[in-house]
Design a protein around this motif. Structure first.
Motif, short mmCIF file in Angstrom:
data_model
loop_
_atom_site.label_atom_id
_atom_site.label_comp_id
_atom_site.label_asym_id
_atom_site.label_seq_id
_atom_site.Cartn_x
_atom_site.Cartn_y
_atom_site.Cartn_z
N HIS A 261 0.86 -1.19 0.00
CA HIS A 261 0.00 0.00 0.00
C HIS A 261 0.88 1.23 0.00
O HIS A 261 1.21 1.78 1.05
N ALA A 262 1.30 1.63 -1.20
CA ALA A 262 2.19 2.78 -1.30
C ALA A 262 1.45 4.05 -0.90
O ALA A 262 0.25 4.17 -1.16
N VAL A 263 2.17 4.96 -0.25
CA VAL A 263 1.52 6.22 0.14
C VAL A 263 1.34 7.11 -1.09
O VAL A 263 2.09 7.00 -2.05
N ASN A 264 0.35 8.01 -1.05
CA ASN A 264 0.07 8.83 -2.24
C ASN A 264 1.14 9.90 -2.46
O ASN A 264 1.99 10.15 -1.61
N ALA A 265 1.05 10.55 -3.64
CA ALA A 265 2.13 11.45 -4.09
C ALA A 265 2.36 12.60 -3.11
O ALA A 265 3.50 12.93 -2.79
N ARG A 266 1.29 13.21 -2.62
CA ARG A 266 1.47 14.34 -1.71
C ARG A 266 2.13 13.88 -0.40
O ARG A 266 3.00 14.56 0.15
N LYS A 267 1.71 12.73 0.10
CA LYS A 267 2.32 12.23 1.34
C LYS A 267 3.78 11.84 1.13
O LYS A 267 4.60 11.98 2.03
N ARG A 268 4.11 11.38 -0.07
CA ARG A 268 5.52 11.05 -0.35
C ARG A 268 6.35 12.34 -0.33
O ARG A 268 7.48 12.34 0.13
#
Ligand SMILES: Nc1ncnc2c1ncn2[C@@H]1O[C@H](COP(=O)(O)OP(=O)(O)O)[C@@H](O)[C@H]1O
Ligand SMILES: N[C@@H](CCC(=O)OP(=O)(O)O)C(=O)O
Length: 370
Positions: A261-268
């Motif tokens: 479950h990869a974190v979304n772009a903004r959270k990255r």
């Protein structure tokens, strides 16, 4: 199926350790392999070190520069030569390339981060292989990637890559530095990056005389990339063609499985683009609420703060032992937070004399560390 592949090659693979000259056969094989990947329809980004090493060889220097100004000057000499070699070789295979020099500050501001993303997407769309390095000549010490392993993981996260290959002068990760420990055991697969600590890997404090960071920074890069859903491989730089075999499913190098479950772009961007300006220490209840229940951080759960920061800066959230458990964007500056830590949210307007946010770090702005 077309995949996005980021390949990082270190100085130890690009240059000969005895003379410092370019390892031309390795570079030619790398160029051939990357061109082949393009022909197969994949998007390819190359993160290449070597500016300092090549600059030193050009100027006849026999050891890595120690002062910052010297390093920055030498990198300016080496980067141009490096690109010339790449362009000659890629051109003979009709493969267009581009030079992208990044500084850490390019990724801190959200608008610049998004701008960098768009430029990479456009280059990849044009079928170009961007060749990335840190802009060593202009980077300032306080705001640096510092090593290209970290840079490559951030670029891989930025371009939403499927694969990150870290090419180096060892064939894989070992239980200890194989250079000094002949009994070191090879590590083939790391299923979950969180379990790496249990393997008790010794990484020493640095790599080769010309490399920066050794295995420590490669593991840190694998942590960033796998959290972003990117399969990461540490493998030998002198056989770049092995990447084709690995993509076909062969078990070469050390492979780190991506988190499901990869974190979304903004959270990255919050987790890795921003540079934390302070630390918040949390009590056990707050650690549990954030880690297990995915809650926001309230003032009541903070026991201590460190650093001077403004509202909307990034901060590290740590447990009582100082271990980072998450990162996030804080809603209060450090002066105000010092006054309200440990207090119930209802009391905040009375203490500060004005209404503030209910949460210190809202869960939408908070990313758990792996
Ligand atoms: N546990 C380990 N497994 C493999 N290599 C290790 C380990 N610990 C330290 N190293 C060292 O890391 C070096 C590679 O890092 P570095 O010199 O920075 O390479 P690069 O220039 O490719 O970034 C290897 O030559 C090896 O000596
Ligand atoms: N940006 C620097 C490289 C920094 C770095 O991480 O080097 P390396 O450990 O050889 O990948 C350069 O081009 O010399």
């Amino acid at each position: 199926m077309s995949q996005t592949i980021v390949v990082k090659i270190g100085t130890s693979s690009l240059t000969k350790s005895d003379t410092g000259f370019l390892a031309l056969a390795t570079i030619a094989q790398l160029v051939e392999t990357l061109s082949q990947l393009r022909q197969q329809g994949h998007h390819v980004v190359l993160v290449s070190s070597g500016a300092v090493g090549v600059g030193c060889a050009r100027l006849g220097l026999t050891e890595r520069p120690r002062t910052i100004s010297m390093k920055q000057a030498v990198a300016a000499v080496g980067q141009g030569r490096l690109m010339r070699v790449y362009d000659d070789l890629f051109s003979s295979l009709q493969q267009p390339i581009a030079q992208v020099l990044l500084t850490r500050s390019d990724l801190v501001q959200r608008s610049r981060y998004v701008n960098a993303y768009r430029t990479f997407r456009q280059l990849l769309h044009l079928g170009v292989i961007p060749i990335v390095n840190e802009n060593d000549t202009l980077a300032v010490d306080e705001l640096k990637f510092g090593d290209n392993d970290t840079l490559s993981a951030m670029v891989a996260s930025l371009v939403e890559a499927d694969w990150l290959f870290l090419l180096t002068d060892v064939d894989r990760l070992y239980s200890a530095d194989p250079r000094y420990n002949p009994d070191a055991q090879p590590i083939l697969e790391v299923e979950k990056i969180e379990h790496l600590a249990e393997l008790n890997i010794e990484v020493g404090d640095r790599g080769t005389a010309w490399g920066t960071g050794g295995m420590v920074t490669k593991i840190a890069a694998a942590r960033i990339a796998t959290t972003a859903g990117i399969r990461t491989v540490i493998t030998e730089g002198k056989s770049p063609q092995n990447m084709l075999k690995i993509l076909q499913g062969e078990s070469l190098g050390t492979q780190f499985a991506p988190l499901p479950h990869a974190v979304n772009a903004r959270k990255r961007w919050i987790a890795h683009g921003l540079v934390p300006a302070g630390k918040l220490y949390l009590d056990q209840g707050a650690v549990k609420a954030i880690r297990q229940a995915g809650r926001s951080l309230l003032a009541a759960g903070i026991t201590e703060i460190e650093g001077e920061f403004q509202s909307q800066d990034a901060v590290q959230l740590c447990d009582e032992r100082g271990q980072e458990i998450a990162r996030g964007i804080v809603n209060y500056n450090s002066l105000d937070l010092q006054k309200i830590l440990g207090c119930h949210s209802d009391k905040i307007p009375e203490i500060l004399g004005h209404a503030g946010a209910d949460t210190v770090v809202h869960r939408d702005n908070l990313v758990l560390s792996s």
